[in-house]
Design a protein around this motif. Sequence first.
Motif, PDB file in Angstrom:
ATOM      1  N   HIS A  53       0.931  -1.231   0.109  1.00 27.96           N
ATOM      2  CA  HIS A  53      -0.114   0.172   0.045  1.00 27.96           C
ATOM      3  C   HIS A  53       0.856   1.218   0.042  1.00 27.96           C
ATOM      4  N   PHE A  54       2.084   1.145   0.685  1.00 25.84           N
ATOM      5  CA  PHE A  54       2.691   2.460   1.123  1.00 25.84           C
ATOM      6  C   PHE A  54       4.304   2.057   0.752  1.00 25.84           C
ATOM      7  N   PRO A  55       4.708   2.144  -0.508  1.00 26.45           N
ATOM      8  CA  PRO A  55       6.233   1.774  -0.812  1.00 26.45           C
ATOM      9  C   PRO A  55       7.268   2.449  -0.084  1.00 26.45           C
ATOM     10  N   THR A  56       6.931   3.472   0.269  1.00 27.90           N
ATOM     11  CA  THR A  56       8.125   4.451   1.272  1.00 27.90           C
ATOM     12  C   THR A  56       7.510   4.868   2.341  1.00 27.90           C
ATOM     13  N   ARG A  57       8.243   5.141   3.207  1.00 27.40           N
ATOM     14  CA  ARG A  57       7.815   5.800   4.749  1.00 27.40           C
ATOM     15  C   ARG A  57       7.273   7.135   4.411  1.00 27.40           C
ATOM     16  N   GLU A  58       7.614   7.945   3.555  1.00 26.56           N
ATOM     17  CA  GLU A  58       7.175   9.264   3.343  1.00 26.56           C
ATOM     18  C   GLU A  58       5.811   8.978   2.478  1.00 26.56           C
ATOM     19  N   ALA A  59       5.588   8.011   1.775  1.00 27.86           N
ATOM     20  CA  ALA A  59       4.160   7.892   1.282  1.00 27.86           C
ATOM     21  C   ALA A  59       3.407   7.626   2.634  1.00 27.86           C
ATOM     22  N   LEU A  60       3.703   6.557   3.339  1.00 28.85           N
ATOM     23  CA  LEU A  60       2.842   6.265   4.625  1.00 28.85           C
ATOM     24  C   LEU A  60       2.550   7.469   5.446  1.00 28.85           C
ATOM     25  N   ILE A  61       3.499   8.072   5.759  1.00 29.91           N
ATOM     26  CA  ILE A  61       3.257   9.760   6.593  1.00 29.91           C
ATOM     27  C   ILE A  61       2.294  10.482   5.720  1.00 29.91           C
ATOM     28  N   ASP A  62       2.419  10.629   4.567  1.00 28.91           N
ATOM     29  CA  ASP A  62       1.724  11.583   3.685  1.00 28.91           C
ATOM     30  C   ASP A  62       0.216  10.978   3.659  1.00 28.91           C
ATOM     31  N   ALA A  63       0.054   9.618   3.555  1.00 28.96           N
ATOM     32  CA  ALA A  63      -1.193   9.059   3.471  1.00 28.96           C
ATOM     33  C   ALA A  63      -2.095   9.306   4.731  1.00 28.96           C
ATOM     34  N   ALA A  64      -1.056   8.858   6.080  1.00 25.20           N
ATOM     35  CA  ALA A  64      -1.839   8.969   7.158  1.00 25.20           C
ATOM     36  C   ALA A  64      -2.438  10.477   7.480  1.00 25.20           C
ATOM     37  N   TYR A  65      -1.330  11.370   7.074  1.00 23.72           N
ATOM     38  CA  TYR A  65      -1.936  12.552   7.378  1.00 23.72           C
ATOM     39  C   TYR A  65      -2.961  12.912   6.919  1.00 23.72           C
ATOM     40  N   GLN A  66      -3.225  12.796   5.484  1.00 21.84           N
ATOM     41  CA  GLN A  66      -4.229  12.990   4.573  1.00 21.84           C
ATOM     42  C   GLN A  66      -5.505  12.358   5.169  1.00 21.84           C
ATOM     43  N   HIS A  67      -5.394  11.100   5.309  1.00 19.66           N
ATOM     44  CA  HIS A  67      -6.665  10.232   6.155  1.00 19.66           C
ATOM     45  C   HIS A  67      -7.093  11.009   7.179  1.00 19.66           C
ATOM     46  N   GLN A  68      -6.429  11.208   8.378  1.00 18.41           N
ATOM     47  CA  GLN A  68      -6.635  12.157   9.379  1.00 18.41           C
ATOM     48  C   GLN A  68      -7.339  13.249   9.232  1.00 18.41           C
ATOM     49  N   LEU A  69      -6.859  14.023   8.233  1.00 16.14           N
ATOM     50  CA  LEU A  69      -7.447  15.435   7.976  1.00 16.14           C
ATOM     51  C   LEU A  69      -8.743  15.068   7.339  1.00 16.14           C
ATOM     52  N   ALA A  70      -9.039  14.500   6.389  1.00 14.24           N
ATOM     53  CA  ALA A  70     -10.237  14.040   5.782  1.00 14.24           C
ATOM     54  C   ALA A  70     -11.120  13.612   7.002  1.00 14.24           C
ATOM     55  N   ARG A  71     -10.832  12.765   7.827  1.00 16.35           N
ATOM     56  CA  ARG A  71     -11.916  12.288   9.064  1.00 16.35           C
ATOM     57  C   ARG A  71     -12.076  13.539   9.797  1.00 16.35           C
ATOM     58  N   VAL A  72     -11.269  14.645   9.930  1.00 22.16           N
ATOM     59  CA  VAL A  72     -11.469  15.762  10.742  1.00 22.16           C
ATOM     60  C   VAL A  72     -12.482  16.443   9.928  1.00 22.16           C
ATOM     61  N   CYS A  73     -12.357  16.727   8.588  1.00 20.55           N
ATOM     62  CA  CYS A  73     -13.344  17.383   7.967  1.00 20.55           C
ATOM     63  C   CYS A  73     -14.530  16.745   7.622  1.00 20.55           C
ATOM     64  N   GLU A  74     -14.638  15.752   7.469  1.00 18.67           N
ATOM     65  CA  GLU A  74     -15.860  14.927   7.320  1.00 18.67           C
ATOM     66  C   GLU A  74     -16.721  15.147   8.636  1.00 18.67           C
ATOM     67  N   GLU A  75     -15.981  15.157   9.708  1.00 18.94           N
ATOM     68  CA  GLU A  75     -16.717  15.458  11.033  1.00 18.94           C
ATOM     69  C   GLU A  75     -17.729  16.542  11.076  1.00 18.94           C
ATOM     70  N   ALA A  76     -17.453  17.641  10.261  1.00 19.18           N
ATOM     71  CA  ALA A  76     -18.320  18.903  10.413  1.00 19.18           C
ATOM     72  C   ALA A  76     -19.925  18.366   9.790  1.00 19.18           C
ATOM     73  N   ALA A  77     -19.893  17.739   8.836  1.00 18.48           N
ATOM     74  CA  ALA A  77     -21.222  17.133   8.335  1.00 18.48           C
ATOM     75  C   ALA A  77     -21.764  16.374   9.296  1.00 18.48           C
ATOM     76  N   ASN A  78     -21.007  15.323   9.819  1.00 20.87           N
ATOM     77  CA  ASN A  78     -21.662  14.318  10.777  1.00 20.87           C
ATOM     78  C   ASN A  78     -22.336  15.238  11.955  1.00 20.87           C
ATOM     79  N   LEU A  79     -21.459  16.155  12.622  1.00 19.22           N
ATOM     80  CA  LEU A  79     -21.854  16.735  13.596  1.00 19.22           C
ATOM     81  C   LEU A  79     -23.252  17.652  13.147  1.00 19.22           C
ATOM     82  N   LEU A  80     -23.308  18.219  12.265  1.00 17.66           N
ATOM     83  CA  LEU A  80     -24.433  18.969  11.555  1.00 17.66           C
ATOM     84  C   LEU A  80     -25.493  17.994  11.664  1.00 17.66           C
ATOM     85  N   ALA A  81     -25.543  17.037  11.261  1.00 16.86           N
ATOM     86  CA  ALA A  81     -26.564  15.965  10.940  1.00 16.86           C
ATOM     87  C   ALA A  81     -27.352  15.555  12.460  1.00 16.86           C
TER      88      ALA A  81
END
Length: 191
Positions: A53-81
């Motif tokens: 899934h993540f051929p380099t440590r940098e790819a894993l770090i970037d994907a982990a950061y993006q994943h966490q940020l997306a979850r934080v942003c998605e929470e706005a709509a979840n809370l509004l619901a």
Amino acid sequence: MPATSRRTRSDALQNRARLLEVAAQVFAEQGLDTAPVAIAKQAGVGVGTLYRHFPTREALIDAAYQHQLARVCEEAANLLARNPAAEATRMWMEHFVSYATAKSGMSAALNTVIASGIDPYADSHALLTDAVATLLEAGGRDGSLRTDVTSDDVLLLMGGIAYSVQHGTEDQARRLVDLLMDALTKGSAAS
């Protein structure tokens, strides 16, 4: 045969998600020195799965950061619901501060990613702006939040609050969120 392919795909997505959750937590708590095999083991997958899934440590770090940020942003709509707009906005701000505090431990890891030529922040601003805009628009519609404040204004203030937590306390951050909420509700139709 198609059912097997679909199941493999579902398993692969679950493995990827587990890896991202574990990696974000481990990098934030322990930094870059954590061996990939430890991350894979904690996620319950083999190290080969991690590298597939993540051929380099940098790819894993970037994907982990993006994943966490997306979850934080998605929470706005979840809370509004589930909550009125002003309450959802306060809850999201507290969630954001918790995320930003945890992410501060990932700073060295993200700097390594940037040095490798990957920009982990390329889409961050747009994701955060959209999340805040969703909250502000809902508050504008129900009259609980001011309509003369921009998403960028709120993000700048939230960044300051998140920064202050690194040098202050969680209680102080909550007080600052209260102050920001007072500013966002003052002059609204509900005030």
